[in-house]
Motif scaffolding. Structure first.
Motif, PDB file in Angstrom:
ATOM      1  N   LEU A  85      36.219  24.825 -86.563  1.00 52.07           N
ATOM      2  CA  LEU A  85      34.890  25.967 -86.758  1.00 52.07           C
ATOM      3  C   LEU A  85      34.019  25.494 -87.433  1.00 52.07           C
ATOM      4  O   LEU A  85      33.167  26.453 -87.861  1.00 52.07           O
ATOM      5  N   GLU A  86      34.060  24.187 -87.654  1.00 54.86           N
ATOM      6  CA  GLU A  86      32.827  23.697 -88.350  1.00 54.86           C
ATOM      7  C   GLU A  86      32.475  24.096 -89.821  1.00 54.86           C
ATOM      8  O   GLU A  86      31.320  23.738 -90.473  1.00 54.86           O
ATOM      9  N   VAL A  87      33.540  24.646 -90.604  1.00 53.74           N
ATOM     10  CA  VAL A  87      33.610  24.970 -91.984  1.00 53.74           C
ATOM     11  C   VAL A  87      33.375  23.897 -92.627  1.00 53.74           C
ATOM     12  O   VAL A  87      32.586  23.719 -93.693  1.00 53.74           O
ATOM     13  N   THR A  88      33.956  22.445 -92.276  1.00 52.71           N
ATOM     14  CA  THR A  88      33.998  21.220 -93.060  1.00 52.71           C
ATOM     15  C   THR A  88      32.397  20.814 -93.222  1.00 52.71           C
ATOM     16  O   THR A  88      32.263  19.982 -94.065  1.00 52.71           O
ATOM     17  N   ASP A  89      31.446  21.311 -92.243  1.00 48.09           N
ATOM     18  CA  ASP A  89      30.099  20.828 -92.134  1.00 48.09           C
ATOM     19  C   ASP A  89      29.272  21.366 -93.531  1.00 48.09           C
ATOM     20  O   ASP A  89      28.515  20.766 -93.849  1.00 48.09           O
ATOM     21  N   HIS A  90      30.009  22.390 -94.112  1.00 51.70           N
ATOM     22  CA  HIS A  90      29.377  22.943 -94.937  1.00 51.70           C
ATOM     23  C   HIS A  90      30.024  22.847 -96.399  1.00 51.70           C
ATOM     24  O   HIS A  90      29.752  23.402 -97.540  1.00 51.70           O
ATOM     25  N   MET A  91      30.949  21.785 -96.456  1.00 57.89           N
ATOM     26  CA  MET A  91      31.581  21.393 -97.677  1.00 57.89           C
ATOM     27  C   MET A  91      30.970  20.163 -98.344  1.00 57.89           C
ATOM     28  O   MET A  91      30.342  19.314 -97.410  1.00 57.89           O
ATOM     29  N   SER A  92      31.194  19.707 -99.526  1.00 60.09           N
ATOM     30  CA  SER A  92      30.865  18.767-100.015  1.00 60.09           C
ATOM     31  C   SER A  92      31.598  17.458 -99.653  1.00 60.09           C
ATOM     32  O   SER A  92      32.628  17.456 -99.147  1.00 60.09           O
ATOM     33  N   PRO A  93      30.744  16.139 -99.588  1.00 59.82           N
ATOM     34  CA  PRO A  93      31.406  15.066 -99.036  1.00 59.82           C
ATOM     35  C   PRO A  93      32.847  14.960 -99.732  1.00 59.82           C
ATOM     36  O   PRO A  93      33.755  14.358 -99.291  1.00 59.82           O
ATOM     37  N   ASP A 102      47.515  23.134 -89.560  1.00 63.34           N
ATOM     38  CA  ASP A 102      46.621  24.142 -88.938  1.00 63.34           C
ATOM     39  C   ASP A 102      45.287  24.683 -89.662  1.00 63.34           C
ATOM     40  O   ASP A 102      44.324  24.493 -88.946  1.00 63.34           O
ATOM     41  N   ALA A 103      45.511  24.837 -91.190  1.00 58.24           N
ATOM     42  CA  ALA A 103      44.328  25.189 -91.738  1.00 58.24           C
ATOM     43  C   ALA A 103      43.183  24.400 -91.650  1.00 58.24           C
ATOM     44  O   ALA A 103      41.973  24.515 -91.475  1.00 58.24           O
ATOM     45  N   TRP A 104      43.540  23.012 -91.976  1.00 61.61           N
ATOM     46  CA  TRP A 104      42.420  22.035 -91.861  1.00 61.61           C
ATOM     47  C   TRP A 104      42.119  21.701 -90.276  1.00 61.61           C
ATOM     48  O   TRP A 104      40.798  21.303 -90.271  1.00 61.61           O
ATOM     49  N   VAL A 105      42.909  21.857 -89.548  1.00 64.35           N
ATOM     50  CA  VAL A 105      42.392  21.549 -87.767  1.00 64.35           C
ATOM     51  C   VAL A 105      41.338  22.682 -87.840  1.00 64.35           C
ATOM     52  O   VAL A 105      40.574  22.500 -87.069  1.00 64.35           O
ATOM     53  N   ASN A 106      41.690  24.039 -88.050  1.00 65.70           N
ATOM     54  CA  ASN A 106      40.705  25.039 -87.758  1.00 65.70           C
ATOM     55  C   ASN A 106      39.518  24.935 -88.607  1.00 65.70           C
ATOM     56  O   ASN A 106      38.447  25.316 -88.146  1.00 65.70           O
ATOM     57  N   ALA A 107      39.487  24.428 -89.744  1.00 61.34           N
ATOM     58  CA  ALA A 107      38.412  24.391 -90.627  1.00 61.34           C
ATOM     59  C   ALA A 107      37.323  23.262 -89.731  1.00 61.34           C
ATOM     60  O   ALA A 107      35.990  23.541 -90.142  1.00 61.34           O
ATOM     61  N   ARG A 108      37.835  22.350 -89.398  1.00 58.93           N
ATOM     62  CA  ARG A 108      37.076  21.457 -88.473  1.00 58.93           C
ATOM     63  C   ARG A 108      36.472  21.677 -87.422  1.00 58.93           C
ATOM     64  O   ARG A 108      35.656  21.574 -87.059  1.00 58.93           O
ATOM     65  N   HIS A 145      28.983  29.969 -97.764  1.00 59.57           N
ATOM     66  CA  HIS A 145      29.606  29.887 -99.047  1.00 59.57           C
ATOM     67  C   HIS A 145      30.973  30.413 -99.113  1.00 59.57           C
ATOM     68  O   HIS A 145      31.902  29.936 -99.473  1.00 59.57           O
ATOM     69  N   GLU A 146      30.772  31.750 -98.710  1.00 61.22           N
ATOM     70  CA  GLU A 146      32.197  32.689 -98.883  1.00 61.22           C
ATOM     71  C   GLU A 146      33.202  32.116 -97.821  1.00 61.22           C
ATOM     72  O   GLU A 146      34.257  32.279 -98.202  1.00 61.22           O
ATOM     73  N   LYS A 147      32.707  31.715 -96.753  1.00 58.67           N
ATOM     74  CA  LYS A 147      33.848  31.257 -95.769  1.00 58.67           C
ATOM     75  C   LYS A 147      34.065  29.921 -96.362  1.00 58.67           C
ATOM     76  O   LYS A 147      35.525  29.761 -95.970  1.00 58.67           O
ATOM     77  N   VAL A 148      33.410  29.006 -96.894  1.00 58.89           N
ATOM     78  CA  VAL A 148      33.991  27.879 -97.395  1.00 58.89           C
ATOM     79  C   VAL A 148      35.063  28.282 -98.404  1.00 58.89           C
ATOM     80  O   VAL A 148      36.283  27.540 -98.495  1.00 58.89           O
ATOM     81  N   GLU A 149      34.788  29.139 -99.400  1.00 52.08           N
ATOM     82  CA  GLU A 149      35.560  29.540-100.255  1.00 52.08           C
ATOM     83  C   GLU A 149      36.987  29.947 -99.851  1.00 52.08           C
ATOM     84  O   GLU A 149      38.065  29.590-100.335  1.00 52.08           O
ATOM     85  N   ARG A 150      36.978  30.954 -98.779  1.00 49.70           N
ATOM     86  CA  ARG A 150      38.056  31.591 -98.145  1.00 49.70           C
ATOM     87  C   ARG A 150      39.031  30.415 -97.623  1.00 49.70           C
ATOM     88  O   ARG A 150      39.982  30.116 -97.409  1.00 49.70           O
ATOM     89  N   THR A 151      38.238  29.397 -96.754  1.00 49.21           N
ATOM     90  CA  THR A 151      38.923  28.351 -95.944  1.00 49.21           C
ATOM     91  C   THR A 151      39.555  27.438 -97.325  1.00 49.21           C
ATOM     92  O   THR A 151      40.843  27.130 -96.959  1.00 49.21           O
ATOM     93  N   LYS A 152      39.084  27.024 -98.411  1.00 53.12           N
ATOM     94  CA  LYS A 152      39.801  26.429 -99.379  1.00 53.12           C
ATOM     95  C   LYS A 152      40.893  27.076 -99.923  1.00 53.12           C
ATOM     96  O   LYS A 152      41.918  26.428-100.072  1.00 53.12           O
ATOM     97  N   ASP A 153      40.893  28.367 -99.944  1.00 51.98           N
ATOM     98  CA  ASP A 153      42.126  29.022-100.531  1.00 51.98           C
ATOM     99  C   ASP A 153      43.061  29.028 -99.324  1.00 51.98           C
ATOM    100  O   ASP A 153      44.424  28.652 -99.744  1.00 51.98           O
ATOM    101  N   LEU A 154      42.895  28.920 -98.240  1.00 52.52           N
ATOM    102  CA  LEU A 154      44.005  28.856 -96.994  1.00 52.52           C
ATOM    103  C   LEU A 154      44.137  27.252 -97.013  1.00 52.52           C
ATOM    104  O   LEU A 154      45.439  27.017 -96.902  1.00 52.52           O
TER     105      LEU A 154
END
Length: 236
Positions: A117-125, A109-115, A42-51
């Motif tokens: 690193l599988e952070v997007t797997d923990h985001m809502s659809p 770049d942030a979106w490519v990294n999020a995908r 959850h914390e990682k998702v929030e940090r990623t969303k900020d990026l």
């Protein structure tokens, strides 16, 4: 004669109780570990969303600045078009102001990294859908900007002037100008949509940022630069 129940029965009860305690302890430990892992993601998702929001903000600001020079680019293409048209009868292209599309950078770049690193797997659809639609534009725009600069390089002779121009050569320059105009229109449309959708996603440009972007472009392009019209035309 007296009979006594065998003691192993009592022992089995104790054994079952011990096993139950162990199983319960393992379940509690697994649940705690899962809770910690969920919190971390959850914390990682929030940090990623900020990026992601920060990168989209920068892309939207680049788009706004590029749009501020739209009238300048139109004037440059109009001048080149008139000079080439006149060359069909005169046989020479009179030097005009060069076509100078800005070399703005659009990144994802942030979106490519999020995908990756599988952070997007923990985001809502819904969140994934929103960012996926937004980051389509920076990728498209970066490609368009590169193509526009290639076209500008091919049109450079028109800016410096050309003598002894054949009808075929003039036609080729007209084709390049039409290609640049069409690609520029597509680029501006994508930039407007990016800004509008980013705003809807609460990624907004401040009035101060937009004003400064116009000031910066005026310093390079002159009075033709100005605040862009972000409205979409019917059919866009």
């Amino acid at each position: 004669m007296h009979f006594h129940l065998p003691k192993p029965l009592h022992g089995w009860r104790e054994f079952a109780g011990e096993v139950g305690i162990i199983v319960l302890g393992v379940l509690i430990a697994l649940a705690a570990e899962q809770a910690i892992e969920t919190t971390r993601w959850h914390e990682k998702v929030e940090r990623t969303k900020d990026l992601l929001d920060s990168e989209l903000h920068d892309d939207a600001l680049s788009a706004y600045g590029w749009l501020a020079t739209g009238r300048c680019l139109d004037q440059q293409l109009n001048a080149a078009e008139s000079a080439v048209a006149a060359a069909r009868s005169s046989g020479a292209i009179t030097a005009t102001a060069p076509y100078r599309p800005e070399l703005d950078v659009f990144t994802s770049d942030a979106w490519v990294n999020a995908r990756s690193l599988e952070v997007t797997d923990h985001m809502s659809p819904e969140t994934i859908r929103t960012y996926s639609r937004l980051f389509f534009f920076p990728t498209e725009l970066q490609s368009n900007i590169v193509q526009l600069h290639q076209l500008a390089a091919e049109l450079q002779p028109v800016a410096t002037g050309v003598r002894n121009v054949s009808s075929g050569e003039a036609g080729e320059y007209q084709r390049l100008i039409a290609e640049a105009r069409e690609l520029q229109n597509r680029t501006e449309l994508a930039q407007k949509i990016l800004i509008i959708r980013a705003t809807r996603a609460q990624i907004r440009l401040s009035a101060k940022e937009m004003k400064q972007a116009v000031v910066d472009r005026k310093a390079v392009h002159g009075a033709c630069a100005g605040s862009p019209d972000l409205s979409l035309q019917p059919g866009d």
